[in-house]
Design a protein around this motif. Structure first.
Motif, PDB file in Angstrom:
ATOM      1  N   GLY A 236      -4.509  -8.760  11.567  1.00  0.00           N
ATOM      2  CA  GLY A 236      -4.554  -8.220  10.299  1.00  0.00           C
ATOM      3  C   GLY A 236      -5.715  -7.088   9.997  1.00  0.00           C
ATOM      4  N   ALA A 237      -5.790  -6.317  11.186  1.00  0.00           N
ATOM      5  CA  ALA A 237      -6.676  -5.197  10.965  1.00  0.00           C
ATOM      6  C   ALA A 237      -5.945  -3.828  11.201  1.00  0.00           C
ATOM      7  CB  ALA A 237      -7.689  -5.426  12.119  1.00  0.00           C
ATOM      8  N   HIS A 238      -6.574  -2.897  10.399  1.00  0.00           N
ATOM      9  CA  HIS A 238      -5.970  -1.385  10.309  1.00  0.00           C
ATOM     10  C   HIS A 238      -6.509  -0.943  11.838  1.00  0.00           C
ATOM     11  CE1 HIS A 238      -4.885  -2.030   6.239  1.00  0.00           C
ATOM     12  NE2 HIS A 238      -6.177  -1.953   5.868  1.00  0.00           N
ATOM     13  N   LEU A 239      -5.622   0.052  12.090  1.00  0.00           N
ATOM     14  CA  LEU A 239      -6.219   0.924  13.470  1.00  0.00           C
ATOM     15  C   LEU A 239      -5.920   2.382  13.385  1.00  0.00           C
ATOM     16  CD1 LEU A 239      -5.995   0.018  17.018  1.00  0.00           C
ATOM     17  CD2 LEU A 239      -5.011   2.155  16.435  1.00  0.00           C
ATOM     18  N   ALA A 240      -6.772   3.032  13.612  1.00  0.00           N
ATOM     19  CA  ALA A 240      -6.827   4.550  13.574  1.00  0.00           C
ATOM     20  C   ALA A 240      -7.054   5.188  14.648  1.00  0.00           C
ATOM     21  CB  ALA A 240      -7.694   5.064  12.400  1.00  0.00           C
ATOM     22  N   ILE A 241      -6.299   6.398  15.107  1.00  0.00           N
ATOM     23  CA  ILE A 241      -6.497   7.263  16.180  1.00  0.00           C
ATOM     24  C   ILE A 241      -7.163   8.515  15.361  1.00  0.00           C
ATOM     25  CG2 ILE A 241      -5.604   8.597  17.951  1.00  0.00           C
ATOM     26  CD1 ILE A 241      -3.244   6.385  17.840  1.00  0.00           C
ATOM     27  N   ALA A 242      -8.132   8.842  16.001  1.00  0.00           N
ATOM     28  CA  ALA A 242      -8.878  10.505  15.341  1.00  0.00           C
ATOM     29  C   ALA A 242      -9.349  10.939  16.411  1.00  0.00           C
ATOM     30  CB  ALA A 242      -9.936  10.050  14.258  1.00  0.00           C
ATOM     31  N   SER A 243      -9.603  12.324  16.043  1.00  0.00           N
ATOM     32  CA  SER A 243     -10.278  13.215  17.102  1.00  0.00           C
ATOM     33  C   SER A 243     -11.610  12.956  17.272  1.00  0.00           C
ATOM     34  CB  SER A 243     -10.174  14.616  16.916  1.00  0.00           C
ATOM     35  OG  SER A 243     -10.511  15.653  17.595  1.00  0.00           O
ATOM     36  N   GLY A 244     -12.275  12.806  18.606  1.00  0.00           N
ATOM     37  CA  GLY A 244     -13.647  12.673  18.688  1.00  0.00           C
ATOM     38  C   GLY A 244     -14.261  14.035  18.996  1.00  0.00           C
ATOM     39  N   ARG A 245     -13.378  15.168  19.049  1.00  0.00           N
ATOM     40  CA  ARG A 245     -13.928  16.454  19.550  1.00  0.00           C
ATOM     41  C   ARG A 245     -14.713  17.322  18.587  1.00  0.00           C
ATOM     42  NH1 ARG A 245     -12.515  17.740  24.590  1.00  0.00           N
ATOM     43  NH2 ARG A 245     -10.668  16.533  25.626  1.00  0.00           N
ATOM     44  N   GLY A 257      -9.888  12.222   6.356  1.00  0.00           N
ATOM     45  CA  GLY A 257      -8.755  11.329   6.498  1.00  0.00           C
ATOM     46  C   GLY A 257      -7.684  11.795   7.701  1.00  0.00           C
ATOM     47  N   HIS A 258      -8.232  12.830   8.491  1.00  0.00           N
ATOM     48  CA  HIS A 258      -7.429  13.428   9.423  1.00  0.00           C
ATOM     49  C   HIS A 258      -7.061  12.475  10.711  1.00  0.00           C
ATOM     50  CE1 HIS A 258      -5.241  16.683  11.410  1.00  0.00           C
ATOM     51  NE2 HIS A 258      -5.860  16.381  12.461  1.00  0.00           N
ATOM     52  N   GLY A 259      -6.040  12.349  10.799  1.00  0.00           N
ATOM     53  CA  GLY A 259      -5.861  11.306  12.039  1.00  0.00           C
ATOM     54  C   GLY A 259      -4.838  10.200  11.714  1.00  0.00           C
ATOM     55  N   THR A 260      -4.136   9.494  12.491  1.00  0.00           N
ATOM     56  CA  THR A 260      -3.054   8.554  12.098  1.00  0.00           C
ATOM     57  C   THR A 260      -3.754   6.938  11.904  1.00  0.00           C
ATOM     58  OG1 THR A 260      -1.748   9.789  13.570  1.00  0.00           O
ATOM     59  CG2 THR A 260      -1.106   7.537  13.162  1.00  0.00           C
ATOM     60  N   VAL A 261      -3.349   6.498  10.779  1.00  0.00           N
ATOM     61  CA  VAL A 261      -3.694   5.211  10.381  1.00  0.00           C
ATOM     62  C   VAL A 261      -2.686   4.216  10.524  1.00  0.00           C
ATOM     63  CG1 VAL A 261      -4.713   3.453   8.456  1.00  0.00           C
ATOM     64  CG2 VAL A 261      -5.741   5.914   9.004  1.00  0.00           C
ATOM     65  N   PHE A 262      -2.846   3.293  11.306  1.00  0.00           N
ATOM     66  CA  PHE A 262      -1.750   2.077  11.305  1.00  0.00           C
ATOM     67  C   PHE A 262      -2.174   0.877  10.328  1.00  0.00           C
ATOM     68  CE2 PHE A 262      -1.380   4.353  15.248  1.00  0.00           C
ATOM     69  CZ  PHE A 262      -0.203   4.534  15.434  1.00  0.00           C
ATOM     70  N   ARG A 263      -1.486   0.624   9.356  1.00  0.00           N
ATOM     71  CA  ARG A 263      -1.942  -0.185   8.240  1.00  0.00           C
ATOM     72  C   ARG A 263      -1.297  -1.536   8.397  1.00  0.00           C
ATOM     73  NH1 ARG A 263      -4.274   1.362   3.753  1.00  0.00           N
ATOM     74  NH2 ARG A 263      -4.455   3.687   3.360  1.00  0.00           N
ATOM     75  N   ALA A 264      -2.259  -2.545   8.370  1.00  0.00           N
ATOM     76  CA  ALA A 264      -1.718  -3.739   8.810  1.00  0.00           C
ATOM     77  C   ALA A 264      -1.568  -4.212   7.255  1.00  0.00           C
ATOM     78  CB  ALA A 264      -3.000  -4.899   9.063  1.00  0.00           C
ATOM     79  N   ALA A 265      -0.521  -5.497   7.507  1.00  0.00           N
ATOM     80  CA  ALA A 265       0.062  -5.966   6.188  1.00  0.00           C
ATOM     81  C   ALA A 265      -0.548  -6.883   5.428  1.00  0.00           C
ATOM     82  CB  ALA A 265       1.505  -6.729   6.504  1.00  0.00           C
ATOM     83  N   GLY A 266      -1.625  -7.535   6.204  1.00  0.00           N
ATOM     84  CA  GLY A 266      -2.450  -8.403   5.516  1.00  0.00           C
ATOM     85  C   GLY A 266      -3.266  -9.503   6.637  1.00  0.00           C
ATOM     86  N   PRO A 267      -4.017 -10.001   6.106  1.00  0.00           N
ATOM     87  CA  PRO A 267      -4.873 -11.031   7.115  1.00  0.00           C
ATOM     88  C   PRO A 267      -3.970 -12.116   8.058  1.00  0.00           C
ATOM     89  CG  PRO A 267      -5.467 -11.781   5.019  1.00  0.00           C
ATOM     90  CD  PRO A 267      -4.624 -10.623   4.758  1.00  0.00           C
TER      91      PRO A 267
END
Length: 373
Positions: A236-245, A257-267
């Protein structure tokens, strides 16, 4: 609109830092960049967020100090020695920079077994919960000084997602040398475009993954990041991939908000999240299409829908459930030992007692101890 990883929307956040971000090619800590990230973390904590850091870099740091070839990865023994040496430098650096903002760091080293075993997982979760309640910043890494190929996560992307489950986090942020998931490899395809949001982790999304680590220093690629997303979403947690450079990567991600967010449906229920997040299983039961449909409706796995049993598991062990095409569809706790399960697959419930010679349990895996993948 509130960013899903901002302090107001995400009370507990796991931030994973890859080796290529933290350590330069010469094997030195990129201290100025790390100081900017720590400043972001301090600001987030001041705003009420609680943060867990999952930090790579021990092997890379140790390899330079020991003058080992191939970045310390020429052999398992070299990697273990480099990890043992580099971990002191790594934790010391985090502790020093956090202390500069009035924050206390705590080190946690874990192995795959620590989070696959239910009791040890709960112990780790309790430790994380207490540290966060005390305002401490846990810095977590895989214990590579004792891990082997058979008992290790293999990358800190999946470790971060599992730690997110254990910490009860609402978000997991993977700071990396890539800035998100693309429709194709942007290094080879000029027409590749960034996917800003993923709401369904299906075969189409998985086909976009590239298994390589761009830096050659870390061990994770996009495949591991998608697996981390699956683990996080199951909790139930969102996950994001973002640049650390970039300097101040956490603040910049929240602002841009630049990156990819994988959105969870709920807890998700805690026990089912732990099951879904496991990376190992003791066996597998193959099922027919009817059983796959029934599982999708929230039903238990009955013997009648099973077609084959693999592995040497005991009652209570974690097992995988695979559909007719071999794809995993669920994971759960076995109600029968493998030998008895083999004897009753394909049978209706009324016939079980005659085969087993005792009053049977009605299902192979109960719906309360089963999670869809």
């Amino acid at each position: 609109m509130t960013h899903p990883f901002s302090p107001g929307a995400c009370p507990r956040l796991v931030v994973k830092v890859g080796s290529a971000l933290l350590v330069d090619p010469a094997g030195d800590v990129r201290r100025e960049w790390l100081a900017s990230l720590v400043a972001d973390i301090a600001d987030a904590i001041a705003a009420g967020q609680r943060i867990v850091i999952v930090s790579s870099g021990a092997i890379a740091l140790g390899a330079r100090r020991l003058k080992l070839p191939a970045g310390g990865r020429a052999s398992l023994e070299d990697a273990q020695a480099a990890a043992a040496t580099g971990q002191i430098a790594l934790s010391g650096c985090w502790a020093e920079l956090l202390h500069g903002h009035g924050l206390t760091a705590a080190q946690m080293l874990v192995t795959l077994d620590d989070l696959e075993d239910r009791r040890r997982y709960l112990n780790a979760a309790a430790t994380l919960d207490r540290l966060l309640a005390l305002g401490v910043v846990p810095v977590v890494n895989e214990n590579d000084s004792v891990a082997t190929a058979e008992i290790r996560f293999g990358d800190n992307d999946r470790l971060a997602a599992r730690i997110g489950q254990a910490a009860g986090a609402q978000g997991v942020l993977l700071l990396s040398d890539v800035d998100g998931l693309y429709t194709a490899n942007p290094g080879t395809d000029p027409n590749a475009t960034l996917i800003p949001e993923v709401t369904r982790l299906d075969a189409r999304i998985r086909a976009m993954a590239d298994s390589g680590s761009a830096s050659g220093m870390g061990s994770g690629g996009m495949v591991s990041k998608l697996e981390a997303a699956r683990i996080a979403l199951s909790a139930g947690a969102h996950l994001a991939i973002a640049s650390g450079r970039v300097p101040h990567p956490l603040a910049r991600f929240i602002e841009s908000g630049h990156g990819t967010v994988f959105r969870a449906a709920g807890p998700a229920r805690a026990r089912k999240a732990w099951l879904a997040g496991r990376l190992t299983a003791r066996g597998r039961i193959a099922v027919d299409a009817g059983a796959v449909a029934a599982l999708g409706q929230g039903k238990s796995l009955l013997p009648a829908g099973a077609t084959a049993v693999e592995g040497r598991f005991l009652r209570g062990d974690v097992i995988d459930i695979a559909g007719p095409d071999g794809a995993l569809v669920a994971r759960g706790l076995a109600e029968y030992d493998a030998d008895d399960a083999t004897r009753i697959i394909g049978l209706r419930t009324a016939a079980l007692a005659d085969v087993l010679g005792q009053p049977p349990r009605a299902c192979l895996v109960h719906r309360d101890h089963l999670v869809l993948l």
